[in-house]
Design an enzyme around this catalytic site. Sequence first.
Site, PDB file in Angstrom:
ATOM      1  CD  GLU A  71       5.854 -20.958 -32.851  1.00  0.00           C
ATOM      2  OE1 GLU A  71       6.622 -20.219 -33.470  1.00  0.00           O
ATOM      3  OE2 GLU A  71       4.847 -21.480 -33.366  1.00  0.00           O
ATOM      4  CB  CYS A 106       2.535 -16.662 -39.702  1.00  0.00           C
ATOM      5  SG  CYS A 106       3.654 -16.784 -38.291  1.00  0.00           S
TER       6      CYS A 106
HETATM    7  O1  FUB Z   1       1.507 -22.625 -37.647  1.00  0.00           O
HETATM    8  C1  FUB Z   1       1.260 -21.512 -38.481  1.00  0.00           C
HETATM    9  C2  FUB Z   1       1.827 -20.288 -37.841  1.00  0.00           C
HETATM   10  O2  FUB Z   1       3.219 -20.456 -37.606  1.00  0.00           O
HETATM   11  C3  FUB Z   1       1.270 -20.001 -36.471  1.00  0.00           C
HETATM   12  O3  FUB Z   1       0.077 -19.287 -36.497  1.00  0.00           O
HETATM   13  C4  FUB Z   1       2.372 -19.242 -35.853  1.00  0.00           C
HETATM   14  O4  FUB Z   1       2.259 -19.158 -34.468  1.00  0.00           O
HETATM   15  C5  FUB Z   1       3.571 -20.028 -36.308  1.00  0.00           C
HETATM   16  O5  FUB Z   1       3.736 -21.136 -35.497  1.00  0.00           O
HETATM   17 ZN    ZN Z   2       3.182 -15.057 -36.793  1.00  0.00          ZN
END
Ligand code: FUB
Ligand code: ZN
Length: 646
Positions: free
Chosen positions: A320, A416
């Site tokens: 990501e 999230c």
């Molecule tokens: O790791 C917690 C959340 O999940 C992150 O902020 C997002 O990017 C996703 O990976």
């Molecule tokens: Zn998110």
Amino acid sequence: MKLTQVTIDDDFWNYYRRLVRTQMIPYQWRVLNDQEAVANPGGNSYDAQDNSHAIRNLRRAAGIEAGGFAGMWFQDSDVYKWLEAAAYSLQSHADPALQRQCDAVVALIAAAQEDDGYLDTYFQLEAPDRKLKHVARSHELYCMGHYIEAGCAYYEATGSEQALAIAVKMADYLAAHFGPEPGKLHGYPGHPEVELALTRLYSVTGDRRHLDLALYMLNQRGTTPNFFAEQARTTAVQNEPYWNGDWQDLGYFQADVPLAAMPEPEGHAVRMLYLLAGAARAGRLGEDKALLAACRRLAGRIIDHQMYVTGGVGQTVNGEAFTFPDDLPNATAYAETCASCAMVFFLQAMLEAAPNGEYADVIERELFNGMLAGVALDGAHFFYVNPLEVNPTACRLDPAKRHVLPTRPAWLNCACCPPNLARLVASLDRYVYLTRGERLEVNQYVGGTATLDNGATVTQTGGYPWRSGQRFTVAAPAGVTFTLAMRIPAWATGWSLAVDGQPVPAAAVAGYAAVAVQNGSVVALTLPLAARRVYANPAVRADIGLVAVARGPIVYCLEQVDNGPQLPWLALPQDAELTAAADATTFALPLVRLTAPGLRLPGSTAAVAAGPQPQPLAFIPYFAWANRAVGEMSVWLQGVARRTRA
Ligand code: FUB
Ligand code: ZN
């Protein structure tokens, strides 16, 4: 001069803020309580595979019911972000029923919190002996940071001492375990967030220890010996459920070098941006010039080289993450909704440090495009990934595009984004103005009223982003004068200003045009909203020969439902006129659509001789895509061809 209140009354944002209040907050509450049928185990892995269980986890940690933990190991943060969104909503709209609900959640959180301040339901229920043993991956500080932000917001909205006490107790726990003193962890979180939260707690309590802990974590990050490497060697265990993937390099965590020595943004995009947000805020409050300088430098690198035209950030699904400068693939973009929210948090913290029209422009880009595309117009479907080009068949059959969805799911496996977006929209009033001495800076064009501690009010009206002409009407006690500094967006060629009906020849300095105002002043700002073509930096290989279309702050896209299939064949000739027309009926909110006489390039070898054929093009705002039929979408289209031959 300080702001004492900002209210919003704005045709565009009223729609979304009402959506947050009447749909998103109640809907997300039901999801968090497993009262919505969101589980879609057969769906794409970004779809929720199961119910949330987030409230149930807290009930179990509080001992109210028996059982273990379920969901993502950082699921607690979904509840905290929901609480924060609800707090902002309560601040603008009293709602006793919602407040009772929030009070009950705060009481539940207090019951789940351990006596020493620790709270993370995954570890409490599943691995109590593993607390703080593997901070790179554990998200304990991320979750507690999100609570601290929520607790501050709820305290500010309602005066709930209990909400603030939980946050202070958490911060005390963190201070007892992290810091330079012998016996403490000389470390920092794997997922930054708590740094920003601690600066907020410092602003609420005035307790300098909270800021100092944030500064310690920020400056300790990436130093040698490396904290994560030390934990990996000593207390971390690689087969814990929250250890996944093989891209666990220190750069992913922004922990290979200190921020000041990091040449480019790196690693997981949301982590990078939360880190920068915390560094910018702590850098300003703690007068840490080196941190602020690193933030400025990295902001420039992101904005100029690693941000999509929509404001999307994060180019690859692998980790990501950021990739490298000018690598901005459209069909495999990651551009997580949280990354757009995080850009807003980061750049707002930068604006607090110094006026900068470019940063406020990017915040606007995120608000109207990258962030807003994350939610459907019904408030109950959400994108995690925000691509710039979509072919639904490829989404299904190309393993490299599994993260790209052509429709927004009702909930997400990793959820999230939905509450992040809700808390940002609900707190929009915090992003409209800033004060600096006797100067009121208008960073965002959002209707409503700003009240200042000198007794003055400034009421902003206008039809932004669809109609040009924002007006600021000042009411102030006799003798009170101040400066109104309005952001002039970089796209606003030919803008003009009039005060009390008289044109004023103002120049923009650092992106702001300033005039002196007093009681009765009426300032009219005209930002021309003509549709325009946007070309990428020529170094962006993915966009060579392509053009995008924007009008004011809104980035547009093509959808199959309006333009037929095979969108990559469509071209916007350089001499084609773009026409804007209001559309009050197609979507749940009125908007402006664009049309242009375009071309469809030859779709077969046989058709090459006939050449491009005329095709009308219909554009809609990017944020509104995927609200009708499932189909292709593209922000960029062919832009080199001319319609008429010389
Ligand atoms: O790791 C917690 C959340 O999940 C992150 O902020 C997002 O990017 C996703 O990976
Ligand atoms: Zn998110």
